[in-house]
Design a protein around this motif. Structure first.
Motif, PDB file in Angstrom:
ATOM      1  N   GLU A 185     -24.197  -8.091 -14.322  1.00  0.00           N
ATOM      2  CA  GLU A 185     -23.454  -9.082 -15.104  1.00  0.00           C
ATOM      3  C   GLU A 185     -24.094 -10.464 -14.982  1.00  0.00           C
ATOM      4  OE1 GLU A 185     -19.479  -8.886 -13.687  1.00  0.00           O
ATOM      5  OE2 GLU A 185     -19.088  -6.880 -14.513  1.00  0.00           O
ATOM      6  N   ARG A 208     -30.957  -3.180 -18.534  1.00  0.00           N
ATOM      7  CA  ARG A 208     -31.218  -4.544 -18.988  1.00  0.00           C
ATOM      8  C   ARG A 208     -32.631  -5.021 -18.670  1.00  0.00           C
ATOM      9  NH1 ARG A 208     -25.593  -5.170 -16.854  1.00  0.00           N
ATOM     10  NH2 ARG A 208     -24.277  -5.723 -18.642  1.00  0.00           N
ATOM     11  N   PRO A 246     -26.582  -0.600 -14.530  1.00  0.00           N
ATOM     12  CA  PRO A 246     -26.330  -1.981 -14.948  1.00  0.00           C
ATOM     13  C   PRO A 246     -27.573  -2.866 -14.883  1.00  0.00           C
ATOM     14  CG  PRO A 246     -24.567  -1.215 -13.503  1.00  0.00           C
ATOM     15  CD  PRO A 246     -25.652  -0.176 -13.446  1.00  0.00           C
ATOM     16  N   ALA A 291     -27.218 -10.450 -17.073  1.00  0.00           N
ATOM     17  CA  ALA A 291     -26.885 -10.432 -18.495  1.00  0.00           C
ATOM     18  C   ALA A 291     -26.487 -11.815 -18.993  1.00  0.00           C
ATOM     19  CB  ALA A 291     -25.760  -9.433 -18.749  1.00  0.00           C
ATOM     20  N   ALA A 292     -25.868 -12.611 -18.107  1.00  0.00           N
ATOM     21  CA  ALA A 292     -25.428 -13.950 -18.498  1.00  0.00           C
ATOM     22  C   ALA A 292     -26.543 -14.985 -18.385  1.00  0.00           C
ATOM     23  CB  ALA A 292     -24.249 -14.375 -17.613  1.00  0.00           C
TER      24      ALA A 292
END
Length: 301
Positions: A216, A247, A243, A219-220
């Motif tokens: 996460e 990415r 995860p 991703a940000a």
């Protein structure tokens, strides 16, 4: 019988994602050691030759093709270094390492641009900092993870990847910006929780949760490119790291099995990239750690 096992082995390799993770995370356990199914193929080949079975030999082509599809590319030689390549080293130095100075010198001798370390604990942290300082004047440490660099670092901060039910002090994530001659890159250093192989299967819930939090954060991330270096306690085939692997790019060449040092069975020390390419990864000589260091070449631009 060899023909039957050949078909089953091919099926496990080709459809490993179909093996459920609901009971004992069997899917992740299989994926952690997926390349080793190639040894099953070798055993089946010997049995097939002893039996002189033409049908079994034909069936054996199935797992051979499946293995080559999954891993054959890793055996190819890497491309020649390019003008915008970055060399990095990743190493879990072990909190029980009795020769931190020797370990630091061995890593610096490879002359990488970046050195990421995990399991940094007092008083060995000071030894690493002092030994690496002459060639790596820039460094950032958060908790037990750190990054040493030939190039300036800015904006270093903690990345919270601690699973919810871990109550004790636990800091294993770092994010910083590296100002290289080829442009700025964001570097993450992480040490995900350990996994355990038990009679009930693979105990990896903490690792999986931590991977999700790290995914996460990446991703940000608005800046590009992004590098991730760390002991992720999982292979790039393990769905528990999805995860991250969904990415980021992983190494195009090299197996680089890094753990355990005595008989490396899996690469759990990883180098991944977003908006960059991990051209090749390989292991380095043993240090005082139970992990082997890995070095990778990153193509930027």
């Amino acid at each position: 019988m060899p023909a039957v096992f050949a078909v089953l082995t091919a099926g496990l390799m080709a459809f490993h994602r179909a093996v459920p993770n609901s009971a004992g995370r069997l899917g992740s356990l299989l994926e952690a050691f997926l390349p080793w199914l190639g040894l099953v193929v070798v055993v089946l080949l010997v049995l097939t030759l002893l039996r002189r079975s033409a049908s079994a030999l034909m069936a054996l082509l199935l797992p051979v093709v499946a293995w080559m599809h999954l891993f054959g590319g890793l055996l190819l030689p890497g491309p020649e270094p390019g003008p915008h390549d970055l060399v990095v080293v990743q190493h879990n130095v072990s909190d029980e390492n009795t020769d931190p100075a020797g370990t630091a010198r061995a890593l610096a001798d490879a002359d990488p641009d970046l050195i990421a370390l995990e399991e940094l604990v007092p008083p060995t942290l000071a030894v690493y900092a002092q030994t690496l300082a002459p060639n790596y004047p820039y460094h950032a440490v958060r908790g037990t993870v750190g990054l040493w660099s030939k190039h300036p670092l800015t904006g270093a901060r903690l990345v919270d990847i601690k699973p919810q039910d871990i109550k004790e002090s636990w800091s294993r994530g770092l994010r910083t910006v590296v100002h290289t001659p080829h442009g700025d890159i964001v570097a993450y250093v992480a040490h995900l929780p350990s996994v355990r192989v038990r009679a009930s299967g693979l105990a990896s819930s903490h690792r999986d949760e931590s991977a999700g939090l790290l995914g996460e954060a990446i991703a940000a991330e608005e800046l590009k490119p992004v590098l991730l270096l760390g002991d992720l306690n999982g292979t790039v085939d393990d769905r528990g790291l999805a995860p991250l692997t969904s990415r980021m790019n992983t190494a195009e060449r090299g197996f680089a099995f890094s753990f355990p040092t005595g008989f490396p069975m899996a690469r759990i020390d990883q180098v991944m990239a977003r908006s960059a390419t991990v051209r090749q990864i390989r292991t380095m000589s043993p240090t005082g750690s139970d992990h082997l260091p890995v070095t990778a070449r990153i193509a930027l631009g």
